[in-house]
Motif scaffolding. Structure first.
Motif, PDB file in Angstrom:
ATOM      1  N   GLN A  43       0.795  -1.025  -0.148  1.00  0.00           N
ATOM      2  CA  GLN A  43      -0.048   0.272  -0.136  1.00  0.00           C
ATOM      3  C   GLN A  43       0.821   1.135  -0.307  1.00  0.00           C
ATOM      4  O   GLN A  43       1.012   2.103  -0.714  1.00  0.00           O
ATOM      5  CB  GLN A  43      -0.934   0.385   1.106  1.00  0.00           C
ATOM      6  CG  GLN A  43      -2.251   1.168   1.024  1.00  0.00           C
ATOM      7  CD  GLN A  43      -3.004   0.727   2.235  1.00  0.00           C
ATOM      8  OE1 GLN A  43      -2.320   0.150   3.439  1.00  0.00           O
ATOM      9  NE2 GLN A  43      -4.225   0.532   1.489  1.00  0.00           N
ATOM     10  N   THR A  44       1.787   1.859   0.636  1.00  0.00           N
ATOM     11  CA  THR A  44       2.668   2.479   0.538  1.00  0.00           C
ATOM     12  C   THR A  44       3.209   3.015  -0.198  1.00  0.00           C
ATOM     13  O   THR A  44       4.272   3.432  -1.103  1.00  0.00           O
ATOM     14  CB  THR A  44       3.853   1.795   2.077  1.00  0.00           C
ATOM     15  OG1 THR A  44       3.488   1.515   3.404  1.00  0.00           O
ATOM     16  CG2 THR A  44       4.729   3.010   2.320  1.00  0.00           C
ATOM     17  N   ARG A  45       3.719   1.360  -1.277  1.00  0.00           N
ATOM     18  CA  ARG A  45       4.325   1.503  -2.393  1.00  0.00           C
ATOM     19  C   ARG A  45       3.703   1.875  -3.155  1.00  0.00           C
ATOM     20  O   ARG A  45       3.324   3.119  -4.418  1.00  0.00           O
ATOM     21  CB  ARG A  45       5.062   0.209  -2.443  1.00  0.00           C
ATOM     22  CG  ARG A  45       5.381  -0.113  -4.364  1.00  0.00           C
ATOM     23  CD  ARG A  45       6.300  -1.301  -4.532  1.00  0.00           C
ATOM     24  NE  ARG A  45       6.732  -1.380  -6.357  1.00  0.00           N
ATOM     25  CZ  ARG A  45       6.447  -1.622  -6.812  1.00  0.00           C
ATOM     26  NH1 ARG A  45       5.749  -3.161  -6.716  1.00  0.00           N
ATOM     27  NH2 ARG A  45       6.822  -1.896  -8.209  1.00  0.00           N
ATOM     28  N   PHE A  46       2.545   1.656  -3.707  1.00  0.00           N
ATOM     29  CA  PHE A  46       1.190   2.293  -4.898  1.00  0.00           C
ATOM     30  C   PHE A  46       0.610   3.849  -3.993  1.00  0.00           C
ATOM     31  O   PHE A  46       1.029   4.429  -5.332  1.00  0.00           O
ATOM     32  CB  PHE A  46       0.453   1.386  -4.226  1.00  0.00           C
ATOM     33  CG  PHE A  46      -0.655   1.402  -4.826  1.00  0.00           C
ATOM     34  CD1 PHE A  46      -1.258   1.729  -5.937  1.00  0.00           C
ATOM     35  CD2 PHE A  46      -2.201   2.762  -4.174  1.00  0.00           C
ATOM     36  CE1 PHE A  46      -1.931   2.334  -7.634  1.00  0.00           C
ATOM     37  CE2 PHE A  46      -3.351   2.651  -5.428  1.00  0.00           C
ATOM     38  CZ  PHE A  46      -3.005   2.746  -6.876  1.00  0.00           C
ATOM     39  N   GLN A  47       0.874   3.830  -3.207  1.00  0.00           N
ATOM     40  CA  GLN A  47       0.847   6.109  -2.750  1.00  0.00           C
ATOM     41  C   GLN A  47       2.372   5.753  -2.882  1.00  0.00           C
ATOM     42  O   GLN A  47       1.697   7.192  -3.607  1.00  0.00           O
ATOM     43  CB  GLN A  47       0.378   5.802  -1.370  1.00  0.00           C
ATOM     44  CG  GLN A  47      -0.848   5.074  -0.396  1.00  0.00           C
ATOM     45  CD  GLN A  47      -0.794   5.312   0.891  1.00  0.00           C
ATOM     46  OE1 GLN A  47       0.493   5.635   1.357  1.00  0.00           O
ATOM     47  NE2 GLN A  47      -2.052   5.077   1.233  1.00  0.00           N
ATOM     48  N   LYS A  48       3.325   5.810  -3.025  1.00  0.00           N
ATOM     49  CA  LYS A  48       4.781   6.817  -3.766  1.00  0.00           C
ATOM     50  C   LYS A  48       4.329   6.608  -5.309  1.00  0.00           C
ATOM     51  O   LYS A  48       4.646   8.064  -5.712  1.00  0.00           O
ATOM     52  CB  LYS A  48       5.548   5.730  -3.626  1.00  0.00           C
ATOM     53  CG  LYS A  48       6.079   6.061  -1.855  1.00  0.00           C
ATOM     54  CD  LYS A  48       7.123   5.473  -1.461  1.00  0.00           C
ATOM     55  CE  LYS A  48       7.526   5.135  -0.105  1.00  0.00           C
ATOM     56  NZ  LYS A  48       8.555   4.425   0.467  1.00  0.00           N
ATOM     57  N   VAL A  49       4.286   5.988  -5.239  1.00  0.00           N
ATOM     58  CA  VAL A  49       3.804   5.720  -7.733  1.00  0.00           C
ATOM     59  C   VAL A  49       2.839   6.146  -8.096  1.00  0.00           C
ATOM     60  O   VAL A  49       2.204   6.041  -9.197  1.00  0.00           O
ATOM     61  CB  VAL A  49       4.312   4.558  -7.676  1.00  0.00           C
ATOM     62  CG1 VAL A  49       6.076   3.983  -7.385  1.00  0.00           C
ATOM     63  CG2 VAL A  49       3.473   2.947  -7.422  1.00  0.00           C
ATOM     64  N   GLU A  50       1.625   6.482  -6.726  1.00  0.00           N
ATOM     65  CA  GLU A  50       0.223   6.691  -7.144  1.00  0.00           C
ATOM     66  C   GLU A  50       0.289   7.867  -8.420  1.00  0.00           C
ATOM     67  O   GLU A  50      -0.007   8.272  -9.668  1.00  0.00           O
ATOM     68  CB  GLU A  50      -0.608   6.677  -5.852  1.00  0.00           C
ATOM     69  CG  GLU A  50      -2.397   6.877  -7.003  1.00  0.00           C
ATOM     70  CD  GLU A  50      -3.238   7.226  -5.608  1.00  0.00           C
ATOM     71  OE1 GLU A  50      -4.334   5.919  -5.899  1.00  0.00           O
ATOM     72  OE2 GLU A  50      -2.548   7.348  -4.648  1.00  0.00           O
ATOM     73  N   LYS A  51       0.913   9.163  -8.398  1.00  0.00           N
ATOM     74  CA  LYS A  51       1.218  10.348  -9.140  1.00  0.00           C
ATOM     75  C   LYS A  51       2.125  10.273  -9.833  1.00  0.00           C
ATOM     76  O   LYS A  51       2.512  11.288 -10.544  1.00  0.00           O
ATOM     77  CB  LYS A  51       1.855  11.440  -8.232  1.00  0.00           C
ATOM     78  CG  LYS A  51      -0.225  12.087  -7.238  1.00  0.00           C
ATOM     79  CD  LYS A  51       0.090  12.525  -5.849  1.00  0.00           C
ATOM     80  CE  LYS A  51      -1.333  13.070  -5.503  1.00  0.00           C
ATOM     81  NZ  LYS A  51      -0.941  12.391  -4.234  1.00  0.00           N
ATOM     82  N   SER A  52       3.525   9.412 -10.041  1.00  0.00           N
ATOM     83  CA  SER A  52       4.497   8.829 -11.180  1.00  0.00           C
ATOM     84  C   SER A  52       3.716   8.649 -12.403  1.00  0.00           C
ATOM     85  O   SER A  52       2.344   8.419 -12.687  1.00  0.00           O
ATOM     86  CB  SER A  52       4.866   7.804 -10.904  1.00  0.00           C
ATOM     87  OG  SER A  52       6.553   7.388 -11.280  1.00  0.00           O
ATOM     88  N   GLU A  53       4.339   9.506 -13.568  1.00  0.00           N
ATOM     89  CA  GLU A  53       4.210   9.348 -15.075  1.00  0.00           C
ATOM     90  C   GLU A  53       4.942   8.274 -15.263  1.00  0.00           C
ATOM     91  O   GLU A  53       3.588   7.648 -16.119  1.00  0.00           O
ATOM     92  CB  GLU A  53       5.296  10.366 -15.636  1.00  0.00           C
ATOM     93  CG  GLU A  53       5.032  11.623 -15.176  1.00  0.00           C
ATOM     94  CD  GLU A  53       3.879  12.314 -15.378  1.00  0.00           C
ATOM     95  OE1 GLU A  53       3.022  11.950 -16.615  1.00  0.00           O
ATOM     96  OE2 GLU A  53       3.013  12.558 -14.645  1.00  0.00           O
ATOM     97  N   ASP A  54       5.758   7.003 -14.404  1.00  0.00           N
ATOM     98  CA  ASP A  54       5.389   5.675 -14.619  1.00  0.00           C
ATOM     99  C   ASP A  54       4.311   4.852 -14.610  1.00  0.00           C
ATOM    100  O   ASP A  54       3.921   4.156 -13.852  1.00  0.00           O
ATOM    101  CB  ASP A  54       6.930   5.578 -14.409  1.00  0.00           C
ATOM    102  CG  ASP A  54       7.294   3.998 -14.774  1.00  0.00           C
ATOM    103  OD1 ASP A  54       6.563   3.490 -15.685  1.00  0.00           O
ATOM    104  OD2 ASP A  54       8.346   3.051 -14.877  1.00  0.00           O
TER     105      ASP A  54
END
Length: 136
Positions: A100-111
């Motif tokens: 969940q923490t990983r998902f929240q970190k990359v949620e706004k990513s362009e990748d």
């Protein structure tokens, strides 16, 4: 009359037994099956399957696949599966929180690929936690 249920992964059979009732995580929502059900082929989401071999429900975490229902036989072909009784709840909870923490970190990513991988990891970790009896 009972249903014969087989849950098969690429490397093993996770469940092969008779049950009275089954609830599948289909792509269109939860799907309950009793004996005498009409023939059916459905895609399965990553989620928790519930089976009732007698009076008590058992849970199995499914990692996506397909289910075929025909003549009171249910064949479930999945990428991965694990009996809820074999999953350590504390480990599953930790893995879910990390995913969940990983998902929240990359949620706004362009990748886009990284987002999809993080979301899939979170869904799998949530299914394992739910199958182990943890609430999500």
């Amino acid at each position: 009359m009972a249903l014969t249920v087989k849950v098969i992964t690429p490397d093993k059979t996770v469940w092969d037994d008779q049950v009275e009732e089954i609830i599948l995580p289909s792509t269109t929502g939860q799907l309950g099956i009793l004996s005498g059900h009409a023939p059916l082929l459905t895609a399965l989401e990553v989620g928790v399957m519930r089976v009732r071999p007698n009076k008590e429900w058992k849970t199995i975490a499914l990692m996506g696949g397909f289910a075929e229902v025909e003549n009171d036989e249910i064949k479930i072909l999945v990428n991965g599966a694990e009996l809820g009784d074999n999953i350590d709840r504390d480990t599953a909870r930790t893995e879910y929180q990390e995913a969940q923490t990983r998902f929240q970190k990359v949620e706004k990513s362009e990748d886009r690929q990284e987002k999809i991988q993080a979301e899939n990891s979170m869904r799998k970790a949530r299914a394992r936690l739910q199958a182990a009896g943890g609430m999500v």
